[in-house]
Design a protein around this motif. Sequence first.
Motif, mmCIF file in Angstrom:
data_model
loop_
_atom_site.group_PDB
_atom_site.id
_atom_site.type_symbol
_atom_site.label_atom_id
_atom_site.label_comp_id
_atom_site.label_asym_id
_atom_site.label_seq_id
_atom_site.Cartn_x
_atom_site.Cartn_y
_atom_site.Cartn_z
ATOM 1 N N TRP A 107 149.139 -7.424 12.413
ATOM 2 C CA TRP A 107 150.155 -7.008 11.466
ATOM 3 C C TRP A 107 149.778 -7.353 10.040
ATOM 4 O O TRP A 107 150.326 -6.820 9.096
ATOM 5 N N PHE A 108 148.859 -8.299 9.858
ATOM 6 C CA PHE A 108 148.484 -8.729 8.527
ATOM 7 C C PHE A 108 146.991 -8.584 8.354
ATOM 8 O O PHE A 108 146.217 -8.947 9.217
ATOM 9 N N ARG A 109 146.591 -8.052 7.216
ATOM 10 C CA ARG A 109 145.174 -8.075 6.867
ATOM 11 C C ARG A 109 145.076 -8.425 5.395
ATOM 12 O O ARG A 109 145.942 -8.085 4.594
ATOM 13 N N ALA A 155 143.812 -14.343 6.427
ATOM 14 C CA ALA A 155 145.180 -13.879 6.614
ATOM 15 C C ALA A 155 146.126 -14.771 5.820
ATOM 16 O O ALA A 155 145.782 -15.893 5.447
ATOM 17 N N PRO A 156 147.348 -14.296 5.542
ATOM 18 C CA PRO A 156 148.312 -15.123 4.823
ATOM 19 C C PRO A 156 148.621 -16.392 5.604
ATOM 20 O O PRO A 156 148.438 -16.445 6.826
ATOM 21 N N GLN A 187 153.625 -15.377 7.120
ATOM 22 C CA GLN A 187 153.650 -14.390 8.199
ATOM 23 C C GLN A 187 154.976 -14.444 8.940
ATOM 24 O O GLN A 187 155.593 -13.408 9.235
ATOM 25 N N ALA A 188 155.437 -15.665 9.266
ATOM 26 C CA ALA A 188 156.684 -15.815 10.018
ATOM 27 C C ALA A 188 157.868 -15.261 9.228
ATOM 28 O O ALA A 188 158.726 -14.537 9.782
ATOM 29 N N MET A 189 157.930 -15.559 7.939
ATOM 30 C CA MET A 189 159.045 -15.066 7.122
ATOM 31 C C MET A 189 159.022 -13.547 7.014
ATOM 32 O O MET A 189 160.070 -12.886 7.073
ATOM 33 N N SER A 190 157.826 -12.976 6.879
ATOM 34 C CA SER A 190 157.715 -11.520 6.751
ATOM 35 C C SER A 190 158.104 -10.810 8.039
ATOM 36 O O SER A 190 158.804 -9.793 8.011
ATOM 37 N N ALA A 248 159.364 -16.288 -1.457
ATOM 38 C CA ALA A 248 160.223 -16.879 -0.434
ATOM 39 C C ALA A 248 161.691 -16.668 -0.753
ATOM 40 O O ALA A 248 162.499 -16.363 0.132
ATOM 41 N N LEU A 249 162.067 -16.800 -2.032
ATOM 42 C CA LEU A 249 163.458 -16.568 -2.437
ATOM 43 C C LEU A 249 163.852 -15.106 -2.224
ATOM 44 O O LEU A 249 164.982 -14.814 -1.814
#
Length: 319
Positions: free
Chosen positions: A210-212, A220-221, A226-229, A300-301
């Motif tokens: 899902w992330f690149r 990767a981030p 990743q969890a928040m997204s 994050a906010l």
Amino acid sequence: MKRHAIPGGEGDGATVVISSKVREGGEEDYRRWQRRMTEAMHGFAGFEGADVYPPIPGEQGSWVVVCRFSSAGRLTGWLDSEVRARLLEEVRPLLEEPSALEVLAGRGPAGDVVTAVISHQVRPGREREFARWQEAMRKAQERFPGFLGVETFEPVPGIQEHWVVLLRYDSREHLDGWMDSAERGELLREGRGCVLDFDVRTVRSSFDGWFRSADGPGQAPPDWKQAMSVLLALYPTVMILNLTVGRVLGALGWPLYLALFVGNVASVATLTWVLMPLVNRALAWWLRPGASARAGAGGALVLVAGYAACVAVFGLIAR
């Protein structure tokens, strides 16, 4: 500074494929340099992303970088920039020879495909013969499993003098089936009259999960981003499916374990092919490993505000 003329309209997009042979022992220094190069590209208008492919023992001996810009003009701006020139001077001691560069008009392939980038040095005056030979190649390639398409790009004056062919298959296995075939071997022998030399590089054009990251594999981030997204995309997906598909299946008398399985299949498919690519593009400024602490806190906010909005909306709907 000399300006490069690259074919293609302002909205057509443009891709550059760069192949570099790094001296033994210089791999980590090159990796750090490439991160700096990618960071510099982010500061130029029209930059859309870059994929970095390290060497693969026994398959690919060079580092291959594929960079995408929104238009040919904006790619030209980067190629001719003083920033890039300074970075190229810095990396020169790490390379065995100058990097090979091919510019392609267009956005290139999307989705999970494997692409062979084949650079041909055509004998002067034999261009028509080369075109006929490539057509014979294409007809043969079409008969092999997994063939998705082929594109041929003419030389770009001032940038690279070779003809470039992009050959796409749906898997490495199918691409290798063609590349190792006796039919291709026979066609290569037939093409010796019009081609002086050629070079093949293979890259995978796909999302690595899902992330690149534009900084390449292993970049990767952070896990918390990743969890928040994922949560931002997952919560509304699950809620919508429960309010629609879940209720329909429940009314039809489906058992809970089966209804949940169908819902999970739908949610994973929606996340993988619809929502997460959108989230990656929308939050690229925040997901990049090199983002500043201020950008990290700000992003994050933004996501927390998104969570609150989703909870409020679905709270009203579910009453």
